[in-house]
Design a protein around this motif. Structure first.
Motif, PDB file in Angstrom:
ATOM      1  N   ALA A  27       2.705  33.557  70.307  1.00 61.84           N
ATOM      2  CA  ALA A  27       1.698  33.556  71.374  1.00 61.84           C
ATOM      3  C   ALA A  27       0.865  34.837  71.343  1.00 61.84           C
ATOM      4  CB  ALA A  27       2.377  33.397  72.732  1.00 61.84           C
ATOM      5  N   LEU A  28       1.541  35.975  71.158  1.00 58.06           N
ATOM      6  CA  LEU A  28       0.843  37.257  71.105  1.00 58.06           C
ATOM      7  C   LEU A  28      -0.172  37.276  69.967  1.00 58.06           C
ATOM      8  CD1 LEU A  28       0.547  40.238  72.017  1.00 58.06           C
ATOM      9  CD2 LEU A  28       2.450  40.779  70.470  1.00 58.06           C
ATOM     10  N   MET A  29       0.248  36.812  68.793  1.00 55.44           N
ATOM     11  CA  MET A  29      -0.669  36.775  67.651  1.00 55.44           C
ATOM     12  C   MET A  29      -1.872  35.881  67.932  1.00 55.44           C
ATOM     13  SD  MET A  29       1.925  36.471  64.409  1.00 55.44           S
ATOM     14  CE  MET A  29       2.945  37.838  63.841  1.00 55.44           C
ATOM     15  N   LEU A  30      -1.613  34.704  68.467  1.00 53.09           N
ATOM     16  CA  LEU A  30      -2.713  33.770  68.733  1.00 53.09           C
ATOM     17  C   LEU A  30      -3.701  34.344  69.748  1.00 53.09           C
ATOM     18  CD1 LEU A  30      -0.670  30.447  68.869  1.00 53.09           C
ATOM     19  CD2 LEU A  30      -2.408  31.040  67.163  1.00 53.09           C
ATOM     20  N   LEU A  31      -3.192  34.980  70.781  1.00 56.72           N
ATOM     21  CA  LEU A  31      -4.060  35.527  71.829  1.00 56.72           C
ATOM     22  C   LEU A  31      -4.889  36.702  71.305  1.00 56.72           C
ATOM     23  CD1 LEU A  31      -1.477  35.259  74.722  1.00 56.72           C
ATOM     24  CD2 LEU A  31      -3.641  34.016  74.577  1.00 56.72           C
ATOM     25  N   HIS A  32      -4.297  37.535  70.453  1.00 49.25           N
ATOM     26  CA  HIS A  32      -5.073  38.620  69.841  1.00 49.25           C
ATOM     27  C   HIS A  32      -6.081  38.066  68.843  1.00 49.25           C
ATOM     28  CE1 HIS A  32      -3.321  41.999  71.750  1.00 49.25           C
ATOM     29  NE2 HIS A  32      -2.145  41.962  71.145  1.00 49.25           N
ATOM     30  N   HIS A  33      -5.635  37.100  68.053  1.00 56.71           N
ATOM     31  CA  HIS A  33      -6.498  36.525  67.013  1.00 56.71           C
ATOM     32  C   HIS A  33      -7.684  35.796  67.629  1.00 56.71           C
ATOM     33  CE1 HIS A  33      -6.928  35.961  62.776  1.00 56.71           C
ATOM     34  NE2 HIS A  33      -7.005  34.653  62.857  1.00 56.71           N
ATOM     35  N   ALA A  34      -7.492  35.269  68.829  1.00 57.79           N
ATOM     36  CA  ALA A  34      -8.569  34.530  69.499  1.00 57.79           C
ATOM     37  C   ALA A  34      -9.781  35.411  69.771  1.00 57.79           C
ATOM     38  CB  ALA A  34      -8.047  33.942  70.808  1.00 57.79           C
ATOM     39  N   ARG A  35      -9.564  36.719  69.899  1.00 59.54           N
ATOM     40  CA  ARG A  35     -10.661  37.639  70.213  1.00 59.54           C
ATOM     41  C   ARG A  35     -11.305  38.247  68.962  1.00 59.54           C
ATOM     42  NH1 ARG A  35      -6.728  39.964  74.145  1.00 59.54           N
ATOM     43  NH2 ARG A  35      -6.762  41.915  72.961  1.00 59.54           N
ATOM     44  N   ARG A  36     -10.845  37.829  67.812  1.00 59.43           N
ATOM     45  CA  ARG A  36     -11.233  38.468  66.556  1.00 59.43           C
ATOM     46  C   ARG A  36     -12.743  38.466  66.318  1.00 59.43           C
ATOM     47  NH1 ARG A  36      -8.553  36.903  60.732  1.00 59.43           N
ATOM     48  NH2 ARG A  36     -10.008  37.969  59.382  1.00 59.43           N
ATOM     49  N   ALA A  37     -13.401  37.330  66.543  1.00 61.80           N
ATOM     50  CA  ALA A  37     -14.826  37.223  66.233  1.00 61.80           C
ATOM     51  C   ALA A  37     -15.684  38.166  67.070  1.00 61.80           C
ATOM     52  CB  ALA A  37     -15.302  35.780  66.443  1.00 61.80           C
ATOM     53  N   ALA A  38     -15.161  38.570  68.234  1.00 62.19           N
ATOM     54  CA  ALA A  38     -15.947  39.424  69.132  1.00 62.19           C
ATOM     55  C   ALA A  38     -15.651  40.904  68.949  1.00 62.19           C
ATOM     56  CB  ALA A  38     -15.669  39.029  70.587  1.00 62.19           C
ATOM     57  N   ARG A  39     -14.747  41.243  68.051  1.00 64.63           N
ATOM     58  CA  ARG A  39     -14.335  42.643  67.898  1.00 64.63           C
ATOM     59  C   ARG A  39     -15.337  43.490  67.128  1.00 64.63           C
ATOM     60  NH1 ARG A  39      -8.760  40.826  66.967  1.00 64.63           N
ATOM     61  NH2 ARG A  39      -7.594  41.184  68.894  1.00 64.63           N
ATOM     62  N   TRP A  40     -16.270  42.832  66.456  1.00 57.78           N
ATOM     63  CA  TRP A  40     -17.216  43.566  65.613  1.00 57.78           C
ATOM     64  C   TRP A  40     -18.633  43.120  65.921  1.00 57.78           C
ATOM     65  CZ3 TRP A  40     -14.565  47.197  63.018  1.00 57.78           C
ATOM     66  CH2 TRP A  40     -13.220  46.968  62.807  1.00 57.78           C
TER      67      TRP A  40
ATOM     68  N   TRP B 102     -14.886  34.252  72.040  1.00 58.10           N
ATOM     69  CA  TRP B 102     -13.442  34.112  71.909  1.00 58.10           C
ATOM     70  C   TRP B 102     -13.094  32.656  71.597  1.00 58.10           C
ATOM     71  CZ3 TRP B 102     -11.191  37.292  76.630  1.00 58.10           C
ATOM     72  CH2 TRP B 102     -11.468  38.650  76.420  1.00 58.10           C
ATOM     73  N   ASP B 103     -12.039  32.465  70.835  1.00 55.35           N
ATOM     74  CA  ASP B 103     -11.585  31.129  70.449  1.00 55.35           C
ATOM     75  C   ASP B 103     -10.746  30.537  71.583  1.00 55.35           C
ATOM     76  OD1 ASP B 103     -10.333  28.897  69.383  1.00 55.35           O
ATOM     77  OD2 ASP B 103      -9.963  29.814  67.431  1.00 55.35           O
ATOM     78  N   THR B 104     -11.368  29.670  72.374  1.00 55.12           N
ATOM     79  CA  THR B 104     -10.688  29.136  73.565  1.00 55.12           C
ATOM     80  C   THR B 104      -9.506  28.234  73.193  1.00 55.12           C
ATOM     81  OG1 THR B 104     -12.334  27.360  73.669  1.00 55.12           O
ATOM     82  CG2 THR B 104     -12.726  29.314  75.030  1.00 55.12           C
ATOM     83  N   ASP B 105      -9.587  27.558  72.056  1.00 56.69           N
ATOM     84  CA  ASP B 105      -8.463  26.714  71.636  1.00 56.69           C
ATOM     85  C   ASP B 105      -7.243  27.569  71.314  1.00 56.69           C
ATOM     86  OD1 ASP B 105      -9.956  24.409  71.913  1.00 56.69           O
ATOM     87  OD2 ASP B 105     -10.541  24.315  69.807  1.00 56.69           O
TER      88      ASP B 105
END
Length: 377
Positions: A205-218, A235-238
């Motif tokens: 769950a932690l990985m998915l929630l962090h990964h969901a924000r990846r596109a907005a980090r840069w 953010w990746d809502t799915d």
């Protein structure tokens, strides 16, 4: 076929190890079997590709054993091609994953061996991901295999060590032609399917929630974007929904652990439509829970940030005194707190100090920009 081979390789390797082959010999045999598979499966795989690979790889293990001085002992222990039974249908990837995280290995060696044996990555891919020469990585993996062979299968790493190794892989993000974050998620999913431990689900769950924000980090120009300034529509809502669902199921089992608590904090960040709507009091409560469970100075530093949001910069600065100076990002947090307190000059100095010791170019550039912004404001 490439994906099929990648999925089957750790399962076949695990079966060979369970049958009694040492780790290095088993991996050599599997690689030789894969070479034969490429040669013999030009158009289509056999009806049972896993059984085919196990049979061919095991023959190679036995042949190699016959040519060694320990032939008699090996044949007495494992015989010659044991007949497959119900246990052959199980997925031995879990056994292999624990073996790769053997307590005798350093974290760096455990990560490399896990990516090689369980992840199916080539030595070149792993070397490029960790920015080291391929020869250096090959030596690291070879030493790790020798260590595991010498220590034996009887004392594999415990579950928490496996989770630590997977999280180390995840935090490397993307490098070279390998997406290590995605690979870590794939391996953690695999472990979660084979385990009923809620902490495994918590890490996933932690990985998915962090990964969901990846596109907005840069930013479009490649600049690091802090969480408070991210475009949350990216953010990746799915991924967020999946992470929250997995976390809730884990929490319902009432066996709380560190990864579940960290995932709960990540979920609260993802739940806020804007930075201003973040539920900082609840986040602080979760950090209090984490501090009670671990003596990690990184957790203590993150709690200081939450404390600053809830009780203000001066209270947080007093709490910051208890965090060791050498903790990564401590100076950056101190700079942020002084800025929140209206002390722009001091904050600018601290941002510059933090930039000087930043561990990545993106973080260094971001902190340098913060220092320049305050100096010219």
């Amino acid at each position: 076929m490439e994906q099929l081979v990648r999925d089957l390789t750790p399962q076949v390797l695990g079966i060979l190890v369970r049958r009694g082959a040492d780790f290095a010999a088993a991996e050599d045999a599997v690689q030789e079997a894969l070479v034969e598979a490429v040669r013999r499966w030009p158009d289509a795989a056999p009806d049972d590709p896993k059984a085919w690979l196990v049979t061919v790889a095991w023959r190679k293990v036995v042949d190699a054993g016959r040519s060694a001085s320990a032939r008699r002992a090996r044949e007495e222990r494992v015989h010659d091609e044991p007949a497959p039974g119900p246990s052959e249908d199980q997925d031995d990837t879990l056994l292999l994953l624990f073996l790769c995280c053997h307590p005798a290995l350093t974290p760096a060696s455990a990560v490399a061996l896990t990516l090689r044996a369980v992840g199916g990555l080539t030595t070149r891919q792993i070397a490029e991901a960790y920015l080291v020469p391929e020869a250096t990585m090959a030596q690291r993996i070879s030493r790790a295999k020798r260590t595991v062979a010498e220590q034996g299968v009887g004392a594999p790493g415990d579950l928490y060590r496996v989770l630590t190794v997977l999280y180390l892989v995840f935090n490397e993000g993307y490098s070279g032609d390998v997406d290590l974050a995605a690979e870590a998620i794939r391996l953690t999913r695999m472990l979660d399917r084979a385990s009923d431990e809620p902490e495994v689900a918590g890490l996933l769950a932690l990985m998915l929630l962090h990964h969901a924000r990846r596109a907005a980090r840069w930013s479009a120009s490649g600049e690091l974007v802090p969480l408070a300034e991210q475009d949350r529509t990216r953010w990746d809502t799915d991924a967020v929904a999946e992470g929250v669902e997995i976390l809730q199921a884990a929490l319902r089992r009432d066996r709380l652990g560190e990864y579940q608590a960290q995932a709960a904090i990540a979920a609260l960040h993802c739940d806020a439509q804007t930075a201003e709507e973040t539920d900082w009091p609840q986040i602080l409560e979760w950090y209090d829970e984490l501090v009670a469970r671990t003596d990690s100075p990184v957790v203590a530093l993150n709690r200081v940030v939450a404390l600053g949001e809830v009780d203000g910069p001066y209270v947080a600065l007093r709490a910051l005194d208890a965090v060791p100076p050498e903790v990564p990002r401590r100076t950056a947090v101190e700079a942020w707190l002084h800025e929140r307190a209206g002390e722009a000059g001091r904050a600018a100095e601290l941002y510059a100090d933090a930039a000087a010791v930043a561990t990545s170019a993106a973080e260094r550039d971001h902190l340098t920009r913060q220092a320049a912004r305050l100096r010219h404001s």
